[in-house]
Design a protein around this motif. Structure first.
Motif, PDB file in Angstrom:
ATOM      1  N   LEU A   1     -17.233  42.883 -18.440  1.00  0.00           N
ATOM      2  CA  LEU A   1     -16.011  42.134 -18.162  1.00  0.00           C
ATOM      3  C   LEU A   1     -16.249  40.641 -17.993  1.00  0.00           C
ATOM      4  CD1 LEU A   1     -14.398  44.609 -15.603  1.00  0.00           C
ATOM      5  CD2 LEU A   1     -13.831  44.347 -18.029  1.00  0.00           C
ATOM      6  N   GLY A   2     -17.478  40.230 -17.688  1.00  0.00           N
ATOM      7  CA  GLY A   2     -17.789  38.820 -17.549  1.00  0.00           C
ATOM      8  C   GLY A   2     -16.913  38.131 -16.525  1.00  0.00           C
TER       9      GLY A   2
ATOM     10  N   HIS B   1      -4.922  54.592 -24.228  1.00  0.00           N
ATOM     11  CA  HIS B   1      -6.305  54.317 -24.596  1.00  0.00           C
ATOM     12  C   HIS B   1      -6.489  52.897 -25.111  1.00  0.00           C
ATOM     13  CE1 HIS B   1     -10.058  54.912 -27.058  1.00  0.00           C
ATOM     14  NE2 HIS B   1     -10.394  55.492 -25.932  1.00  0.00           N
ATOM     15  N   GLN B   2      -7.517  52.216 -24.592  1.00  0.00           N
ATOM     16  CA  GLN B   2      -7.807  50.827 -24.945  1.00  0.00           C
ATOM     17  C   GLN B   2      -9.316  50.659 -25.113  1.00  0.00           C
ATOM     18  OE1 GLN B   2      -5.327  48.409 -25.179  1.00  0.00           O
ATOM     19  NE2 GLN B   2      -6.716  46.745 -25.721  1.00  0.00           N
ATOM     20  N   PRO B   3      -9.786  50.075 -26.220  1.00  0.00           N
ATOM     21  CA  PRO B   3     -11.229  49.917 -26.431  1.00  0.00           C
ATOM     22  C   PRO B   3     -11.898  49.026 -25.382  1.00  0.00           C
ATOM     23  CG  PRO B   3      -9.994  49.565 -28.470  1.00  0.00           C
ATOM     24  CD  PRO B   3      -9.000  49.601 -27.361  1.00  0.00           C
ATOM     25  N   ASN B   4     -13.229  48.957 -25.464  1.00  0.00           N
ATOM     26  CA  ASN B   4     -14.025  48.124 -24.566  1.00  0.00           C
ATOM     27  C   ASN B   4     -13.491  46.689 -24.537  1.00  0.00           C
ATOM     28  OD1 ASN B   4     -15.481  50.476 -24.770  1.00  0.00           O
ATOM     29  ND2 ASN B   4     -17.360  49.504 -25.482  1.00  0.00           N
ATOM     30  N   TRP B   5     -13.713  46.001 -23.423  1.00  0.00           N
ATOM     31  CA  TRP B   5     -13.212  44.643 -23.263  1.00  0.00           C
ATOM     32  C   TRP B   5     -13.640  43.736 -24.409  1.00  0.00           C
ATOM     33  CZ3 TRP B   5      -9.899  42.444 -19.750  1.00  0.00           C
ATOM     34  CH2 TRP B   5      -9.756  41.049 -19.850  1.00  0.00           C
ATOM     35  N   ASN B   6     -14.917  43.768 -24.760  1.00  0.00           N
ATOM     36  CA  ASN B   6     -15.458  42.855 -25.763  1.00  0.00           C
ATOM     37  C   ASN B   6     -15.398  43.413 -27.187  1.00  0.00           C
ATOM     38  OD1 ASN B   6     -16.114  40.647 -24.092  1.00  0.00           O
ATOM     39  ND2 ASN B   6     -17.932  41.722 -23.354  1.00  0.00           N
ATOM     40  N   ALA B   7     -14.695  44.506 -27.393  1.00  0.00           N
ATOM     41  CA  ALA B   7     -14.554  45.048 -28.749  1.00  0.00           C
ATOM     42  C   ALA B   7     -13.740  44.084 -29.604  1.00  0.00           C
ATOM     43  CB  ALA B   7     -13.878  46.412 -28.698  1.00  0.00           C
ATOM     44  N   LEU B   8     -14.300  43.687 -30.728  1.00  0.00           N
ATOM     45  CA  LEU B   8     -13.589  42.791 -31.638  1.00  0.00           C
ATOM     46  C   LEU B   8     -12.727  43.623 -32.574  1.00  0.00           C
ATOM     47  CD1 LEU B   8     -13.185  39.839 -32.546  1.00  0.00           C
ATOM     48  CD2 LEU B   8     -15.006  40.235 -34.241  1.00  0.00           C
ATOM     49  N   ILE B   9     -11.432  43.428 -32.481  1.00  0.00           N
ATOM     50  CA  ILE B   9     -10.493  44.185 -33.303  1.00  0.00           C
ATOM     51  C   ILE B   9     -10.175  43.347 -34.531  1.00  0.00           C
ATOM     52  CG2 ILE B   9      -8.334  45.457 -33.322  1.00  0.00           C
ATOM     53  CD1 ILE B   9     -10.357  46.361 -31.162  1.00  0.00           C
ATOM     54  N   GLU B  10     -10.684  43.762 -35.662  1.00  0.00           N
ATOM     55  CA  GLU B  10     -10.466  43.053 -36.913  1.00  0.00           C
ATOM     56  C   GLU B  10     -10.335  44.056 -38.045  1.00  0.00           C
ATOM     57  OE1 GLU B  10     -13.743  40.528 -37.859  1.00  0.00           O
ATOM     58  OE2 GLU B  10     -15.247  42.040 -37.329  1.00  0.00           O
ATOM     59  N   CYS B  11      -9.826  43.598 -39.171  1.00  0.00           N
ATOM     60  CA  CYS B  11      -9.529  44.479 -40.289  1.00  0.00           C
ATOM     61  C   CYS B  11     -10.743  45.309 -40.700  1.00  0.00           C
ATOM     62  CB  CYS B  11      -9.037  43.640 -41.472  1.00  0.00           C
ATOM     63  SG  CYS B  11      -8.561  44.624 -42.901  1.00  0.00           S
ATOM     64  N   LEU B  12     -10.550  46.616 -40.771  1.00  0.00           N
ATOM     65  CA  LEU B  12     -11.621  47.526 -41.173  1.00  0.00           C
ATOM     66  C   LEU B  12     -11.898  47.387 -42.672  1.00  0.00           C
ATOM     67  CD1 LEU B  12     -10.333  50.580 -39.153  1.00  0.00           C
ATOM     68  CD2 LEU B  12     -12.470  49.358 -38.699  1.00  0.00           C
ATOM     69  N   PRO B  13     -13.152  47.587 -43.068  1.00  0.00           N
ATOM     70  CA  PRO B  13     -13.490  47.386 -44.482  1.00  0.00           C
ATOM     71  C   PRO B  13     -12.778  48.332 -45.438  1.00  0.00           C
ATOM     72  CG  PRO B  13     -15.313  48.406 -43.283  1.00  0.00           C
ATOM     73  CD  PRO B  13     -14.321  47.964 -42.261  1.00  0.00           C
TER      74      PRO B  13
ATOM     75  N   PRO C   1      -8.568  38.245 -35.926  1.00  0.00           N
ATOM     76  CA  PRO C   1      -9.347  39.076 -34.999  1.00  0.00           C
ATOM     77  C   PRO C   1      -9.002  38.745 -33.550  1.00  0.00           C
ATOM     78  CG  PRO C   1     -10.752  38.104 -36.692  1.00  0.00           C
ATOM     79  CD  PRO C   1      -9.415  37.420 -36.788  1.00  0.00           C
ATOM     80  N   VAL C   2      -9.129  39.746 -32.677  1.00  0.00           N
ATOM     81  CA  VAL C   2      -8.822  39.547 -31.258  1.00  0.00           C
ATOM     82  C   VAL C   2      -9.715  40.457 -30.439  1.00  0.00           C
ATOM     83  CG1 VAL C   2      -6.998  41.305 -31.253  1.00  0.00           C
ATOM     84  CG2 VAL C   2      -6.950  39.466 -29.563  1.00  0.00           C
ATOM     85  N   LEU C   3     -10.089  40.010 -29.242  1.00  0.00           N
ATOM     86  CA  LEU C   3     -10.849  40.862 -28.333  1.00  0.00           C
ATOM     87  C   LEU C   3      -9.901  41.837 -27.651  1.00  0.00           C
ATOM     88  CD1 LEU C   3     -13.349  38.404 -26.588  1.00  0.00           C
ATOM     89  CD2 LEU C   3     -13.808  40.042 -28.426  1.00  0.00           C
ATOM     90  N   SER C   4     -10.338  43.055 -27.522  1.00  0.00           N
ATOM     91  CA  SER C   4      -9.508  44.110 -26.942  1.00  0.00           C
ATOM     92  C   SER C   4      -8.972  43.733 -25.566  1.00  0.00           C
ATOM     93  CB  SER C   4     -10.316  45.411 -26.855  1.00  0.00           C
ATOM     94  OG  SER C   4      -9.659  46.377 -26.075  1.00  0.00           O
ATOM     95  N   GLY C   5      -9.857  43.222 -24.684  1.00  0.00           N
ATOM     96  CA  GLY C   5      -9.427  42.897 -23.327  1.00  0.00           C
ATOM     97  C   GLY C   5      -8.406  41.783 -23.272  1.00  0.00           C
TER      98      GLY C   5
END
Length: 360
Positions: A155-156, A319-331, A344-348
């Motif tokens: 969480l930093g 359900h929500q991914p890890n705080w630092n998970a980078l949510i960006e377009c999947l290949p 792109p955006v960080l989940s938290g």
């Protein structure tokens, strides 16, 4: 000559087809990869269409949910003066504790409503006309609020906010162990769902595992008290909205949930199957899938007059991914040369942006 291999069909896992299909999840934990692939295909089809599906064969012990609901019902039936001790702090994005959107007292009298302090959801401005607030109480907890859990969540600088302890009512001492037992099972179910999502999106089955191992998920109880008086067309138990995370796993004790049919713009009932779970995707999946999967508006109406004297409880697992998970377009969700439709955006950070209006 060897026999031809038939690719798994989405229909192999669908029990009842429809805009919101009923899907048998028993194949999701099968050792047979073809059965798992069939579940993934069924989820892809449902998420492309309505973003909703009803799950049977989930393997969750029904007594866990029944016990959790019984415990929180005891809490909700306490006098409001007692429940006020557990109100979530204004401006706290964790929402841990109780939020109330209706006037105080036993039941809800539509003729004595107090609108002071009500905040409309800025993401639903088309529904933000002059109307009464939702008839709902909400109790929320999160794994990060349990002792020692937040330390490993990355969480930093956000640690002090998101490590705040859960608010458990002392009047219902057995509520905490009942909810934690249920939470563990829903975590397992959410991980399985994300693995089936990965298969449906043409990814390795474990693609999301390292992105959700320190997830930020809220487990909530929606309490819809008894309603008295006349109900207008803009009165809801839960206003039309979308969810913010990856996937919502919902248990409802009676029917009442509706979803917009994007094909015709009309509201339709979500199938109610006793013992099942309703699953829907949240807004994050559009960012991940480049709008292949887009969340859908849903709502809970005030029931017909004959049923309004009966309170209703539903329990969603957001359900929500890890705080630092980078949510960006999947290949697998865009062709070569195609630009992502979302930044792109960080989940938290995305979670905080979405929940702050509720915390106001």
């Amino acid at each position: 000559m060897s026999e031809a291999v038939t690719a798994p069909s989405a229909t192999d896992a669908v029990v009842v087809p429809g805009y919101v299909p009923v899907i048998d999840f028993s194949g999701a934990t099968s050792s047979d990869p073809a059965r798992r692939a069939a579940v993934g295909a069924a989820l892809d089809e449902a998420c492309r269409t309505s973003g909703f599906f009803t799950v049977v064969g989930h393997g969750i012990d029904p007594t866990l949910m029944e016990t959790a609901i019984d415990e929180v019902r005891t809490f909700f039936e306490l006098p409001m003066a007692a429940k006020e001790r557990y109100l979530a702090a204004k401006g706290d994005p964790t929402l841990r504790g109780l939020r109330v959107w209706h006037n105080q007292g036993a039941g809800y009298d539509l003729d004595t409503i107090n609108l002071e302090g009500f905040v409309e959801d800025p993401d639903s401005q088309e529904y933000a006309r002059a109307r009464r607030p939702d008839i709902c109480e909400l109790f929320t907890m999160n794994r990060l609020g349990e002792p020692g859990v937040a330390e490993g969540a990355g969480l930093g600088e956000h640690f002090d906010v998101w490590s705040k302890p859960n608010v458990w009512p002392t009047e219902v001492e057995t509520m905490r162990p009942a909810w934690l037992a249920l939470y563990t099972e829903l975590e397992r179910f959410a991980q399985t769902t994300m693995r089936m999502f990965a298969l449906g999106l043409g990814l390795a089955e474990t693609h999301f595992d390292g992105i959700i191992d320190e997830h930020l998920t809220n487990l909530c109880a929606n309490y819809y008290p008894a309603v008295h008086g006349e109900v207008g067309p803009e009165q809801f138990r839960k206003m039309p909205h979308t969810d913010s995370g990856t996937v919502t796993i919902l248990y409802q004790d009676v029917r009442g949930l509706q979803v917009i049919d994007r094909r015709c713009g009309e509201w339709v009932d979500v199938p109610y199957v006793p013992g099942s779970y309703v699953v829907n995707i949240g807004d994050l999946m559009a960012l991940w899938t480049n709008d292949r999967w887009v969340s859908t508006m849903h709502r809970v109406l005030v029931p017909p007059p004959a049923d309004r004297s009966v309170p209703r409880i539903s329990m969603p697992f957001f359900h929500q991914p890890n705080w630092n998970a980078l949510i960006e377009c999947l290949p697998t969700c865009r062709v070569d040369g195609e630009a992502p439709k979302h930044a792109p955006v960080l989940s938290g950070e995305y979670l905080e942006y979405k929940v702050m209006p509720l915390a106001a």
